[in-house]
Scaffold this active site. Structure first.
Site, PDB file in Angstrom:
ATOM      1  N   HIS A 231     -20.744  10.678 -13.074  1.00  0.00           N
ATOM      2  CA  HIS A 231     -21.020  11.847 -12.232  1.00  0.00           C
ATOM      3  C   HIS A 231     -21.448  11.497 -10.823  1.00  0.00           C
ATOM      4  O   HIS A 231     -21.569  12.382  -9.981  1.00  0.00           O
ATOM      5  CB  HIS A 231     -22.113  12.708 -12.888  1.00  0.00           C
ATOM      6  CG  HIS A 231     -21.796  13.043 -14.304  1.00  0.00           C
ATOM      7  ND1 HIS A 231     -22.338  12.373 -15.370  1.00  0.00           N
ATOM      8  CD2 HIS A 231     -20.941  13.940 -14.822  1.00  0.00           C
ATOM      9  CE1 HIS A 231     -21.834  12.852 -16.493  1.00  0.00           C
ATOM     10  NE2 HIS A 231     -20.982  13.796 -16.201  1.00  0.00           N
TER      11      HIS A 231
ATOM     12  N   SER B  24     -21.754  19.456 -21.158  1.00  0.00           N
ATOM     13  CA  SER B  24     -20.479  19.124 -20.497  1.00  0.00           C
ATOM     14  C   SER B  24     -19.985  20.330 -19.718  1.00  0.00           C
ATOM     15  O   SER B  24     -19.573  21.338 -20.303  1.00  0.00           O
ATOM     16  CB  SER B  24     -19.451  18.706 -21.557  1.00  0.00           C
ATOM     17  OG  SER B  24     -18.150  18.764 -21.003  1.00  0.00           O
ATOM     18  N   SER B  25     -19.998  20.215 -18.408  1.00  0.00           N
ATOM     19  CA  SER B  25     -19.623  21.345 -17.542  1.00  0.00           C
ATOM     20  C   SER B  25     -18.185  21.783 -17.794  1.00  0.00           C
ATOM     21  O   SER B  25     -17.908  22.965 -17.996  1.00  0.00           O
ATOM     22  CB  SER B  25     -19.805  20.941 -16.073  1.00  0.00           C
ATOM     23  OG  SER B  25     -19.205  21.878 -15.217  1.00  0.00           O
ATOM     24  N   ASN B  26     -17.251  20.835 -17.814  1.00  0.00           N
ATOM     25  CA  ASN B  26     -15.838  21.237 -17.933  1.00  0.00           C
ATOM     26  C   ASN B  26     -15.554  21.857 -19.295  1.00  0.00           C
ATOM     27  O   ASN B  26     -14.738  22.770 -19.406  1.00  0.00           O
ATOM     28  CB  ASN B  26     -14.913  20.069 -17.590  1.00  0.00           C
ATOM     29  CG  ASN B  26     -14.706  19.113 -18.725  1.00  0.00           C
ATOM     30  OD1 ASN B  26     -13.801  19.280 -19.524  1.00  0.00           O
ATOM     31  ND2 ASN B  26     -15.583  18.108 -18.847  1.00  0.00           N
TER      32      ASN B  26
ATOM     33  N   GLU C 137     -23.757  15.705 -11.062  1.00  0.00           N
ATOM     34  CA  GLU C 137     -22.765  15.538  -9.991  1.00  0.00           C
ATOM     35  C   GLU C 137     -23.225  16.266  -8.720  1.00  0.00           C
ATOM     36  O   GLU C 137     -23.113  15.739  -7.609  1.00  0.00           O
ATOM     37  CB  GLU C 137     -21.401  16.076 -10.440  1.00  0.00           C
ATOM     38  CG  GLU C 137     -20.339  15.878  -9.369  1.00  0.00           C
ATOM     39  CD  GLU C 137     -19.026  16.598  -9.678  1.00  0.00           C
ATOM     40  OE1 GLU C 137     -18.645  16.647 -10.859  1.00  0.00           O
ATOM     41  OE2 GLU C 137     -18.407  17.100  -8.733  1.00  0.00           O
TER      42      GLU C 137
ATOM     43  N   CYS D  61     -10.925  18.779 -10.152  1.00  0.00           N
ATOM     44  CA  CYS D  61     -10.056  17.634 -10.421  1.00  0.00           C
ATOM     45  C   CYS D  61      -8.862  18.023 -11.296  1.00  0.00           C
ATOM     46  O   CYS D  61      -8.863  19.074 -11.939  1.00  0.00           O
ATOM     47  CB  CYS D  61     -10.868  16.511 -11.071  1.00  0.00           C
ATOM     48  SG  CYS D  61     -11.277  16.870 -12.778  1.00  0.00           S
TER      49      CYS D  61
ATOM     50  N   HIS E 293     -27.003  20.048 -12.092  1.00  0.00           N
ATOM     51  CA  HIS E 293     -26.001  19.161 -12.681  1.00  0.00           C
ATOM     52  C   HIS E 293     -26.012  17.835 -11.908  1.00  0.00           C
ATOM     53  O   HIS E 293     -26.153  17.819 -10.683  1.00  0.00           O
ATOM     54  CB  HIS E 293     -24.610  19.806 -12.609  1.00  0.00           C
ATOM     55  CG  HIS E 293     -23.570  19.045 -13.372  1.00  0.00           C
ATOM     56  ND1 HIS E 293     -22.939  17.925 -12.844  1.00  0.00           N
ATOM     57  CD2 HIS E 293     -23.074  19.201 -14.617  1.00  0.00           C
ATOM     58  CE1 HIS E 293     -22.093  17.458 -13.747  1.00  0.00           C
ATOM     59  NE2 HIS E 293     -22.154  18.217 -14.832  1.00  0.00           N
TER      60      HIS E 293
ATOM     61  N   SER F  41     -14.783  14.938 -21.605  1.00  0.00           N
ATOM     62  CA  SER F  41     -15.687  13.875 -22.049  1.00  0.00           C
ATOM     63  C   SER F  41     -15.706  13.722 -23.573  1.00  0.00           C
ATOM     64  O   SER F  41     -16.429  12.877 -24.099  1.00  0.00           O
ATOM     65  CB  SER F  41     -17.099  14.161 -21.528  1.00  0.00           C
ATOM     66  OG  SER F  41     -17.436  15.515 -21.739  1.00  0.00           O
TER      67      SER F  41
ATOM     68  N   THR G  45     -16.434  19.132  -9.267  1.00  0.00           N
ATOM     69  CA  THR G  45     -15.068  18.824  -9.726  1.00  0.00           C
ATOM     70  C   THR G  45     -14.663  19.561 -11.001  1.00  0.00           C
ATOM     71  O   THR G  45     -13.473  19.628 -11.308  1.00  0.00           O
ATOM     72  CB  THR G  45     -14.931  17.314 -10.019  1.00  0.00           C
ATOM     73  OG1 THR G  45     -15.934  16.951 -10.958  1.00  0.00           O
ATOM     74  CG2 THR G  45     -15.056  16.496  -8.756  1.00  0.00           C
TER      75      THR G  45
HETATM   76 FE1  SF4 Z   1     -13.243  12.494 -12.907  1.00  0.00          FE
HETATM   77 FE2  SF4 Z   1     -12.781  13.338 -15.378  1.00  0.00          FE
HETATM   78 FE3  SF4 Z   1     -14.905  14.249 -14.018  1.00  0.00          FE
HETATM   79 FE4  SF4 Z   1     -12.426  14.990 -13.369  1.00  0.00          FE
HETATM   80  S1  SF4 Z   1     -13.491  15.443 -15.286  1.00  0.00           S
HETATM   81  S2  SF4 Z   1     -14.036  14.331 -11.933  1.00  0.00           S
HETATM   82  S3  SF4 Z   1     -11.255  13.095 -13.732  1.00  0.00           S
HETATM   83  S4  SF4 Z   1     -14.557  12.148 -14.692  1.00  0.00           S
END
Ligand code: SF4
Length: 311
Positions: free
Chosen positions: A78, A226-228, A130, A198, A128, A270, A168
């Site tokens: 991050h 986990s954000s994403n 990041e 990203c 967060h 992740s 991201t």
């Molecule tokens: Fe990098 Fe993966 Fe985070 Fe996207 S999700 S910024 S590719 S570590």
């Protein structure tokens, strides 16, 4: 014979290039350097990845103060604020940086935008890791916003000199709304040359979008921090489909599956691929299952390892 439950598997899902690189960096450091090897913060936001590396000798710490002088410390995917790098250098720590190159890109933009005198509006979630790292590049010139309400409350030095960056892993549709609000307030707004969200977050969101429409329930494998992964659950819900985040197969609940003919399944960037396999096995143990993968993009990106851990 009862009809099989359809498992609609989103692709791409699971590990992205930045996570694969970060995990491999810790694995190599564990092989190459004397133990203990320290890792500042969770290397990636997944409890299984962290537990696995811990079992192999990695010591996860929250801050550099917990790392003895002269030891090796890995920075997580991050990213870190410049102040953390300076502290590590002053302490003589051997740093191996696992920051994802796509996070590094956002840091470089923050420095560039701040250096030309702009107020930098960072779209992201407070607290967060990041965001903490990116804010640290130009703290006196950067403001954090989470949504359009925050934009309405913004006060900037010069409305003609405002630029924006984003975390991201945000949801593309939500960020678009925040950027529209920014542009309405600051017509001269400037943004990054290419999207800060990203490729991995974008691809996983598009894949979930493609399965959510046809699923009765969507399951996303990922850890709560986990954000994403969280964004994938929210996206499916915004599309009107029941959705849940599970850390692993043990998180499955009967009431989510009762009556579900089509179960959508994905995993955050992740979450290790084996966890998805384990969820499919757990579904199979409950009754017949037919797995259909729906692919919306192919990913070939790989990031080079830092020279210090190459053979
Ligand atoms: Fe990098 Fe993966 Fe985070 Fe996207 S999700 S910024 S590719 S570590």
């Amino acid at each position: 014979m009862s009809e099989p439950t359809i498992v609609l598997l989103a692709a791409p899902r699971s590990f992205c290039a930045g996570v694969e690189r970060a995990v491999e960096i810790v694995e190599r450091v564990l092989e190459q350097r004397p133990h203990p090897v320290y890792v500042r913060k969770q290397i990636v936001h997944n409890s299984h990845v962290v537990a696995d590396l811990e079992a192999r000798g990695a010591v996860f710490v929250e801050e550099l103060g917990e790392v003895p002088d002269g030891a090796t410390v890995v920075f997580s995917a991050h990213g870190v604020a410049p102040g953390v790098r300076a502290e590590a250098e002053a302490r003589g720590l051997a740093v191996v940086d696992a920051t994802c190159p796509l996070v590094t890109k956002v840091h470089a933009e923050a420095r560039r935008f701040a250096a030309r005198g702009d107020t930098v509006v960072l779209v992201g979630h407070a607290g967060h890791e990041e965001v903490e790292g990116t804010l640290g590049e130009a703290p006196e010139r950067t403001v954090l916003v989470a949504d359009a309400d925050d934009v309405a409350a913004l006060e900037v030095e010069d409305p003609g000199r405002v630029s924006y960056l984003t975390q991201t892993t945000l949801a593309a549709d939500e960020v678009a709304g925040v950027v529209d609000a920014l542009r309405a307030r600051f017509p001269d707004l400037r943004g990054p040359g290419s999207d800060d969200i990203c490729y991995a977050s974008t691809n996983r969101q598009e894949a979930v979008q493609a399965i959510a429409r046809d699923a009765d329930v969507v399951l996303v494998v990922g850890s709560p921090n986990s954000s994403n992964s969280q964004r994938l659950v929210e996206l499916a819900r915004r599309l009107g489909t029941e959705a849940h985040l599970i850390d692993d197969a043990a998180g499955l609940r009967d009431e989510w599956l009762a009556g579900a003919r089509v179960v959508g399944l994905s995993a955050g960037a992740s979450a290790p691929p084996r966890l998805v396999e384990e969820v499919i096995d757990a579904l199979r143990a409950r009754g017949p299952v037919a797995v259909h993968e729906r692919r919306t993009a192919s990913e070939f990106l790989r990031f080079a390892l830092p020279p210090s851990v190459r053979p």
